[in-house]
Write a protein that holds these residues in place. Sequence first.
Motif, PDB file in Angstrom:
ATOM      1  N   MET A 123       1.568   1.848  -3.551  1.00  0.00           N
ATOM      2  CA  MET A 123       0.427   2.406  -4.279  1.00  0.00           C
ATOM      3  C   MET A 123       0.201   3.878  -3.944  1.00  0.00           C
ATOM      4  O   MET A 123      -0.178   4.669  -4.792  1.00  0.00           O
ATOM      5  CB  MET A 123      -0.833   1.592  -3.969  1.00  0.00           C
ATOM      6  N   ALA A 124       0.457   4.240  -2.686  1.00  0.00           N
ATOM      7  CA  ALA A 124       0.299   5.649  -2.312  1.00  0.00           C
ATOM      8  C   ALA A 124       1.395   6.493  -2.949  1.00  0.00           C
ATOM      9  O   ALA A 124       1.191   7.674  -3.271  1.00  0.00           O
ATOM     10  CB  ALA A 124       0.329   5.787  -0.795  1.00  0.00           C
ATOM     11  N   TYR A 150      -5.825   3.695  -7.199  1.00  0.00           N
ATOM     12  CA  TYR A 150      -5.658   3.999  -5.779  1.00  0.00           C
ATOM     13  C   TYR A 150      -6.996   4.048  -5.062  1.00  0.00           C
ATOM     14  O   TYR A 150      -7.185   3.417  -4.042  1.00  0.00           O
ATOM     15  CB  TYR A 150      -4.891   5.311  -5.610  1.00  0.00           C
ATOM     16  N   THR A 151      -7.952   4.832  -5.616  1.00  0.00           N
ATOM     17  CA  THR A 151      -9.227   4.924  -4.899  1.00  0.00           C
ATOM     18  C   THR A 151     -10.225   3.789  -5.199  1.00  0.00           C
ATOM     19  O   THR A 151     -10.798   3.286  -4.236  1.00  0.00           O
ATOM     20  CB  THR A 151      -9.880   6.300  -5.145  1.00  0.00           C
ATOM     21  N   LYS A 196     -10.753  -1.781 -10.800  1.00  0.00           N
ATOM     22  CA  LYS A 196      -9.406  -1.354 -10.433  1.00  0.00           C
ATOM     23  C   LYS A 196      -8.397  -1.968 -11.420  1.00  0.00           C
ATOM     24  O   LYS A 196      -8.639  -3.056 -11.956  1.00  0.00           O
ATOM     25  CB  LYS A 196      -9.163  -1.910  -9.042  1.00  0.00           C
ATOM     26  N   SER A 198       0.826  -1.211   0.000  1.00  0.00           N
ATOM     27  CA  SER A 198       0.000   0.000   0.000  1.00  0.00           C
ATOM     28  C   SER A 198       0.855   1.255   0.000  1.00  0.00           C
ATOM     29  O   SER A 198       0.459   2.294  -0.528  1.00  0.00           O
ATOM     30  CB  SER A 198      -0.981  -0.020   1.175  1.00  0.00           C
ATOM     31  N   TYR A 242      -3.720   7.282 -12.242  1.00  0.00           N
ATOM     32  CA  TYR A 242      -3.460   6.190 -11.311  1.00  0.00           C
ATOM     33  C   TYR A 242      -4.339   6.332 -10.064  1.00  0.00           C
ATOM     34  O   TYR A 242      -4.863   5.353  -9.540  1.00  0.00           O
ATOM     35  CB  TYR A 242      -1.985   6.161 -10.912  1.00  0.00           C
ATOM     36  N   LEU A 243      -4.486   7.582  -9.613  1.00  0.00           N
ATOM     37  CA  LEU A 243      -5.324   7.818  -8.432  1.00  0.00           C
ATOM     38  C   LEU A 243      -6.751   7.339  -8.671  1.00  0.00           C
ATOM     39  O   LEU A 243      -7.339   6.646  -7.852  1.00  0.00           O
ATOM     40  CB  LEU A 243      -5.346   9.310  -8.096  1.00  0.00           C
TER      41      LEU A 243
END
Lengths: 290, 353, 505
Positions: free
Chosen positions: A12-13, A194-195, A116, A9, A189-190
């Motif tokens: 990913m952040a 990510y979300t 996703k 994670s 990407y967000l």
Amino acid sequence: MTDFLILGSIAMAATPLVFAALGELVTERAGVLNLGVEGMMLMGAVCGFIAVASGAHWIVGAAAGALAGACLASLFAALVLGFAANQVASGLALTIFGTGLSALIGSNYVGTPVDKIPAVLWGLDPMVFAALAMSAAIALWLYRTRQGLILRAVGENAEAAHAHGHTVLKVRLLAIMFGGAMSGLGGAYLSLAYTPLWAEGMTAGRGWIALALVVFGAWRPGRVLIGAYLFGSVGVLQLHAQSSGLLAIPSEILSMLPYIATIAVLALLTTRQQQSRAPAALGQAFHRLR
Amino acid sequence: MLRIEPRPTPSRRMTLAAPLLALALTVATGATLFSALGHDPGAALYHFFVGPISDRYGLAEMGVKAAPLILIALGLSLGFRAGIWNIGAEGQLIFGAICGGGVALALYPYDGAWVLPLMLVAGVAGGMVWAALPALLRTWRNTSEILTSLMMVYIAALVLRLLMNDLLRDPDGFSFPESRLLTNGALLPIILSETRLHLGAAFAIAAALLVWILTRHTLIGFQIKVAGLAPNAARYAGFDHNRLIWLTFMISGGLAGLAGVGEVAGPIGQLVPVVSPGYGFTAIIVAFLGRLHPVGIVLAALVIALSYLGGENAQINAGLPLAVTGVFQGLLLFFLLACDVLIQYRIRWRRAP
Amino acid sequence: MTELLALHRTTKRYGAVVANADISLSLKAGEVHALLGENGAGKSTVVKTICGLVEPDSGFLSWRGERVILTGPADARAKGIAVVFQHFSLFDALTVAENIALGLDNGRADSALADRIRDLAQRYGLAIDPSAVVGNLSVGEMQRVEIIRALMQDPQLLVLDEPTSVLTPAEVEALIRTLRLLADEGRGILYISHKLGEIRQLCDRVTVLRSGKVVGETDPKASTPDQLAEMMIGQRLTAPSGKPPVNSDARILLEVEHLNAPAGPLGLSGLHDLTFTVLAGEIFGIAGVAGNGQKALLAALSGEFPVSSDSMIRLNGVAIGRMPPQARRSRGLAYVPPDRLGTGAVPDLDLSENALLSAYRRLAMAARGLLHPGKASHFAQQIIRQFDVRSAGLSARAGSLSGGNLQKFIVGREMLQAPSLLLAAHPTWGVDAGAAAAIHQALLDLAASGAGILLISEDLDELLALADRIAVICDGRLSKPMAVADADATTMGLLMAGEAVDAAH
């Protein structure tokens, strides 16, 4: 949650920051300060999202995000290169415009679910690895190729580069467009991994954090990458503290962490020596004399 | 082929014409955008630019929205003139609102004559406090004030949300994240009956006058001008740059704080999680559109205020998304920056060689 | 000899300014050709035309007898034209090899390039390390990088724009040897300078430029320096009338004692233990090659960067080392800075606002924070009148004045504040001869009236003509001051190169 998942994670952040910060790094290395990262990320996020929500493959979505970022960047390029406008003001304009436009075109997609980006290795999606590969590629390109050398030269002393017959405006145009595409990728990407969903202003200042990372990383791709991962871990730490409920700290205070960390990092770690590594011609307009 | 040639001296006429040209281009682009979105451009433009101010109440609303923009943009313009970029006015506004509103809520239900003055002072002080950190880091560590002041915006918004969920929440409010309604004595008096136009508008005009005097007739104003035009000359003359950074940050922070408490004690009347529709950022556009000049800022703020009203009105009457406002404001700044090239350069038509 | 490049009646205008008018010039293989002219005579425009940066409005160029249009530096380079610019076009953050690679078509900063650099450096006596970062090099070394970069392309025509303005006399000698070597190999060289001695020593032909026009072409060795100077300036200049010698018991105005400053902000170099005095009525000259601590010394004396201890600098007996600039000004210091546009004056402000810039405190043009615009314009008017500043009036922007007139305005602004000590840095750099003469006379008059002047200049002739005593700054250290009568060119040259000559005394 295992340590391994936490590492995942963090990656990913960090990935949106890696993309955006590397793009801005290339732009700044050419001597152009583009404060519009936040706006370009939002445009990338919304356009990538709309593409995927309309049924496109995520790769097409990511490409749409990059294209949207590059398109917005071309407006900025027109202002600062074509009209020799102030770079700070033009960058702010880009962020204001991108924020508004992304909200406008995304208004029908708020709350829409999308798939996703699928994981390929260790539970991570390909974009995470693409971001790592990009940072290595950019480092090699900057320091090992003639084009990279020319880009650095333009950012160091545009007049001299011009005198040697290098086309300053072309180099800067390409650097700005590349920066825009990378910011767009980060935004996409967000919203795609990510979300993954679209919300107005969903970047929540990540564009500005990316700008800070470039300073923090002293305009070096490797350090920018490390910085992005450090910031990624701050974000993940915050989320875990929040979800575990172990600490009796209000979620708002935890949410402040990335911003406070940015200020602290800028204040504590950017010494004058480090600032002196900034490209010498950063922020200066270049007028062709001819 | 078009050629851009430098002018021997900057054109004064173009300095005034560029904002008007930018405005015209924005409206034209807006019309195109409206048709692209499937609306009748004529009607949409009417709802956007004429509808909102076709009566007395609408005109007063324009003043209500313009007042905070004027206050903030005046402060920002001083820094921008000197090349000092406070772009965190939104955060300073929020913290000013928190401090000013906090005073009223702390004294509740006391309603004496000095509550309002105290709130205003607290609001100004709050804005200054929030501006102090970027100023301190810039003068002490040479940290980019652009990034730090902006980060402070996010922090201020979270502080407000935190307080709304907890400390300042209305105890009788069924756990809505809002404060009590302020008592009458804590509200800014209305200066135009049957409208919401409050004393804040008068503050804005007074501030414009003061800033005009400051830029035109004082040594500080001269120092700000020189620092922006020729930093080396400012150092040569012995102007203390750190002092200018502090001064411009304190003035712009204080004015943004005043704008914040003006919202709380004005049209909103209580503390809510979102106290501003981005006035702190929009004021950046106002400052540039107004040529960083007090009179220009007042006029520009009215135009931008209209874009807020127009966005709301077009949403109600023409079904346009509210986000159109942001697009308009961004476009306007774009066109303005592009038109500004005409001040320093002239564009000539020349046949290709 | 074969003709390489020729300019045929080229003209170039910038707006209303005619930079070059009807220039004709013929450069031949194996010949060192000088282009002589004052600053502003149009030499740089000729250089830009030759390297393709500027396209003439009329007239044309020919290369080996054939008419050509140079589309840009790359094109000129392809033809065999290499240029070493007056202001180095180097990239400080990059290495020598990277800098050189940038000047080549498809050059890469690899080991093969480093070898070629070392080869050339050896052949022409231009020692340099290819992996050094350019920002850490001395000015002389930077010029070597420029020359090697030019030689990399094996040019047939080498253009050098004011190459010696930053060199010590010994470095000039070495450069001249290198250039003769290159000419003997059959290359053409265009040598741009306003230094008569070098031109007469080195060059085979000289073309003289004045106000953008060619005023003559001749053999420099067959002409006297006076003849060349007269061609360059266009009039016989009256030498400035002198001033009375300094009294031996004159009051000490400025006392600098063990002045030390670390290398620091804004790229200032360090200062090491400087000690000297300036007496009432004295002009004290400081010579030296640019970049040897002059800027740091000026910053320390003017107060732009106050030094660590108050007592390192005394003005009229008061310790001022830590005072800010305006406090020093109100105690009688005035300062003509080295850079007029952007430091000494704000280009976008008018003359009366520029009069305010340094004088507002000493001449009380602001009371309780409010400006007194009447006083400022009155003062500006006075400067314009007394110093014969040609301008469109008080509301003219400083940037619209010619170099000479703006410099007269700045010098006037500082002198009319009746300073007890004037700090003057390169006061006549790049101004026309008439303005230079007027400024020199004003400096002498000010000293004659009892003020002290600290004159920092790279122009030895200027220093020798004006100063009573002179010292040389090198590497942040100051030589022992000597009376100007004892200052011969050899001693000065050695000092400027950092050779200790104390033993010789």
